[in-house]
Design an enzyme around this catalytic site. Structure first.
Site, PDB file in Angstrom:
ATOM      1  N   HIS A 103      31.821  39.651  31.672  1.00  7.97           N
ATOM      2  CA  HIS A 103      32.156  39.452  33.087  1.00  7.97           C
ATOM      3  C   HIS A 103      31.745  40.577  34.031  1.00  7.97           C
ATOM      4  O   HIS A 103      31.714  40.369  35.243  1.00  7.97           O
ATOM      5  CB  HIS A 103      33.660  39.207  33.287  1.00  7.97           C
ATOM      6  CG  HIS A 103      34.292  38.241  32.366  1.00  7.97           C
ATOM      7  ND1 HIS A 103      33.766  36.989  32.118  1.00  7.97           N
ATOM      8  CD2 HIS A 103      35.415  38.336  31.597  1.00  7.97           C
ATOM      9  CE1 HIS A 103      34.553  36.356  31.263  1.00  7.97           C
ATOM     10  NE2 HIS A 103      35.541  37.145  30.928  1.00  7.97           N
ATOM     11  N   ASP A 133      31.601  39.968  24.023  1.00  8.12           N
ATOM     12  CA  ASP A 133      32.293  40.621  22.910  1.00  8.12           C
ATOM     13  C   ASP A 133      33.069  39.661  22.020  1.00  8.12           C
ATOM     14  O   ASP A 133      33.027  39.782  20.781  1.00  8.12           O
ATOM     15  CB  ASP A 133      33.208  41.744  23.415  1.00  8.12           C
ATOM     16  CG  ASP A 133      34.123  41.329  24.562  1.00  8.12           C
ATOM     17  OD1 ASP A 133      34.142  40.143  24.947  1.00  8.12           O
ATOM     18  OD2 ASP A 133      34.828  42.222  25.080  1.00  8.12           O
TER      19      ASP A 133
END
Length: 480
Positions: free
Chosen positions: A72, A249
């Site tokens: 993000h 991730d």
């Protein structure tokens, strides 16, 4: 021996693992710290990556590498390939009002249908809207928007400002992957494409995918990284090392764990996440579950909490103990912590979406106000927030056969023991490892050989299910 490398450029640090292509055995590793904060100069990530690679013995004998990283984060570049302003990270909540504005304009149902998510302050689109409104001069300079792992992959391949890189500022060379793109709120896992209308609503300027042909009306459009598929190569470093597509991730962790249908991963790091690998895309108009893509070609429905391991850090400091001391104290208290409940919204919260919330402690009496109960309440509160997330993932159709508990805090004996009491499913704690970086190594091997490797992940036997409903019942009453 053929070697491949994986990278985890997380909020807190950069980790590198180098593994044997055939067996997956760890050969060497390296690490470098990142600064604290929710607003970071990407240059420090680049320096940390180079330091961690050096600590891991470098890439001279490595055939392929791939970078997974925090999702993000907003990295905005000008036409010369320079970073315009510090990156806003996923845990920067200043764009909460921007998220509300975007939802008001488009509608939550429409967002979920179009890109599988409903904007919250974490997502890149909301940060771009904040940039448009708060820093219009900077917004006007944006020539490309990248995510953290996109930018690092680009730099590793030799691109960047002309005075810092051998290949210069070729913005058309920017790449990303499905998993990270799906966390922007302007790329859809189900459609497999950018929603350029949603991007323009965010930044106030048109966008286009790198390499896409334009016309007179889009020639000045903001460049968005080309989205690579699983096992696809982003290119090579100037030294000739093959570079994999990279990943967000959580998708990297799922790949590193070898997570499959029926596995629900609960990850306790700076943030907490609950996610599962599923065949069908998810679109939750409530916004609770994000319908992300995974790194293998399917879907990764996910919820995230802002307050995870840092909750334990804070209470350990308060009690004047280390993490072993916190564990001992918590295990000495009874389940339910004598009625003491910690609602752990220290930094606001994403699930539920309460960006301005604060933490609170409930149920204190003169008798219950003892260190052991506070220690246990911290662990129970953190895990109850994640258990609420598991309920939300179940509500969109996920059915688990086991829970894989990962992250540094998962190795804390009290966290594992309390997890078996908070969750109503079998809990498995895999061996300690850098699973996000391992996912990068899997990607590197996949890009190199064209086949996803099947490496063994060690795990302890499942913990005995010891569900204590009273823990979640009193937590639910306190956070109501």
């Amino acid at each position: 021996m053929t070697l491949v490398a994986g990278v985890d450029s997380s909020t807190q640090s950069c980790k590198v693992v180098v593994r044997d292509l055939e067996t997956g055995a760890l050969v060497r590793s390296g690490r470098a710290a990142h600064p604290e904060g929710t607003e970071v100069d990407p240059a420090v990530w680049w320096e940390a990556l180079r330091t961690a690679l050096e600590a891991a013995g470098g890439l001279a004998d490595v055939a392929a590498v791939s970078i997974a990283g925090q999702q993000h984060g907003m990295v905005v570049l000008d036409a010369e390939g320079r970073v315009i302003r510090d990156a806003l990270l996923w845990n920067d909540t200043r764009s909460a009002a921007a998220a509300r504005d975007l939802i008001a304009e488009v509608g939550a149902d429409a967002y979920a249908a179009r890109v599988g998510v409903v904007p919250v302050a974490s997502f890149t689109a909301t940060k771009l809207r904040w940039l448009r409104d708060a820093e219009p001069a900077n917004a006007g300079r944006v020539a490309a928007v990248a995510l953290p792992h996109d930018w690092l992959t680009w730099r590793l391949r030799g691109y960047g400002p002309a005075d810092e890189s051998p290949l210069g500022p070729d913005l058309e060379a920017l790449t990303t992957d499905r998993s990270d793109a799906s966390g922007t709120a302007y790329w859809g896992a189900a459609s497999g494409t950018y929603d350029l209308d949603l991007f323009e609503r965010a930044l106030g300027r048109p966008g286009r995918e790198a390499g896409a042909s334009g016309d007179a009306t889009t020639s000045d459009a903001v460049v968005l990284p080309r989205v690579l598929g699983p096992g696809e190569s982003a290119g090579r470093t100037p030294e000739g090392v093959l570079v994999g597509p990279g990943a967000g991730d959580n998708a990297g962790a799922a790949l590193g764990l070898g997570a499959a249908e029926g596995d629900v991963v609960v990850s306790i790091g700076t943030s907490g996440t609950v996610f599962a690998v599923t065949d069908a895309p998810v679109a939750d108009p409530s916004g609770t579950v994000a319908g992300f893509a995974d790194a293998s070609g399917v879907s990764l429905p996910l919820i995230a909490t802002l307050n995870a391991a840092r909750v334990l850090d804070a209470i350990a400091r308060l009690l004047g103990v280390d993490h072993d001391g916190l564990s001992s104290l918590a295990l000495s208290a009874e389940p339910g912590a004598g009625g003491v409940v910690l609602v752990p919204y220290f930094e606001g919260e994403r699930t539920p979406n309460l960006p301005d919330a604060k933490a609170s402690i409930h149920g204190l009496t003169l008798a219950s106000t003892v260190p052991a109960n506070l220690a246990r309440a911290a662990i129970e509160g953190m895990l109850c927030g994640l258990a609420d997330g598991l309920d939300a993932v179940r509500a969109v159709g996920v059915r688990e056969r086991r829970i894989l508990l990962i992250g540094g805090a998962a190795q804390n004996p009290a966290v594992a023991a309390v997890a078996a009491q908070v969750f109503d499913a079998a809990v498995v704690v895999p061996a300690p490892g850098e699973y996000v970086a391992d996912g990068g190594a899997v990607q590197a091997a996949w890009a190199l050989t064209g086949t996803r490797p099947s490496w063994t992940v060690e795990a302890a036997p499942p913990l005995p299910v010891d569900t204590r409903p009273e823990i979640r019942a009193q937590y639910a009453a306190a956070r109501a």
